[in-house]
Design a protein around this motif. Sequence first.
Motif, short mmCIF file in Angstrom:
data_model
loop_
_atom_site.label_atom_id
_atom_site.label_comp_id
_atom_site.label_asym_id
_atom_site.label_seq_id
_atom_site.Cartn_x
_atom_site.Cartn_y
_atom_site.Cartn_z
N PRO A 234 0.18 -7.10 -0.01
CA PRO A 234 1.27 -6.79 -0.94
C PRO A 234 2.38 -5.96 -0.31
N LYS A 235 3.61 -6.20 -0.75
CA LYS A 235 4.75 -5.44 -0.27
C LYS A 235 4.59 -3.96 -0.59
N ASN A 236 4.06 -3.66 -1.78
CA ASN A 236 3.96 -2.27 -2.20
C ASN A 236 2.95 -1.49 -1.35
N VAL A 237 1.97 -2.18 -0.77
CA VAL A 237 1.00 -1.50 0.09
C VAL A 237 1.69 -1.05 1.38
N ALA B 182 4.88 -0.53 1.75
CA ALA B 182 5.83 0.52 1.36
C ALA B 182 5.12 1.86 1.19
N SER B 183 3.93 1.83 0.58
CA SER B 183 3.17 3.06 0.37
C SER B 183 2.74 3.68 1.70
N ARG C 18 8.55 -9.29 3.05
CA ARG C 18 7.67 -8.12 3.00
C ARG C 18 8.17 -7.03 3.95
N CYS D 171 11.94 -5.59 2.83
CA CYS D 171 12.04 -4.80 1.59
C CYS D 171 11.65 -3.34 1.79
N VAL D 172 11.00 -3.00 2.90
CA VAL D 172 10.63 -1.61 3.13
C VAL D 172 11.56 -0.93 4.13
#
Length: 262
Positions: free
Chosen positions: A97-100, A102-103, A129, A132-133
């Motif tokens: 996931p992209k949010n992983v 980013a985190s 992916r 976006c970060v």
Amino acid sequence: MARRIVLTSGKGGVGKTTVCAALGIALARKKQKTLLVDADFGLNNLDVALGMESRVVYDINDAADGKCRLAQAILQDEALEDLYLLPSVRSDGIGFPKNVLASMLARVDEDFDFILIDCPAGIDEGFHRAVCVADEALVVTTPHPGAIRDADKVLTLLRTYPLNAVGVVVNRVRGDLVVEGKTLSADETADVLGHPAMAYVPEDDMVTVCSQLGRAGMNSPSSHALAMLADNLTEGSRKLYDCTYDYRGLFGKIRLYFRRQL
């Protein structure tokens, strides 16, 4: 906070990963604490370019899955204390996931001056992916029609992201062919793409030697060009390597003559 810069390209084979590794080394030599993130899950070679492949125990997927702490997956270079790598494994990257990502970067953001993200070539899921970060982007291309066209597609997509800056790195420039009018110059390539050139990097036989030794950024014309890029990023300058210098004037004509005989 770290400056997050994604290095991307429209097609493979333009030297994106080599540029990423050598730029990281150049920044670390300037005492900029730099983390290189291998977000190219399918063709992950950043650890090889840095000569760290034998030291990889944990990787970005292990950290994401909770098999290790993020700090355990990050490797420090043995020669440069300010250079670090977060490696990845060879996989399709589907389901990461992209949010992983980013985190993960948010957790180390305060620890580094620069975070360089090696993005997969092309414009598939892995591209989005990685982009976006990031806060900035460098698009690596060569002065060849196919590479330029694909880079233009990438630049068009990057306009849909809220990036602070987007620049072009023109790689593998043959100064002899430029002088003879047989290929686009680095300036012409940047003009066609309509974006500012942050670096002109010459075709360099030492890159092959360095890859065999497992160490990017050794003393060579291309490393000098990327040191200029590091200056541009840290100082706001616009230093550009002159790829045609060795082929101008009387001695340049002599070099051209002997090169044609090879």
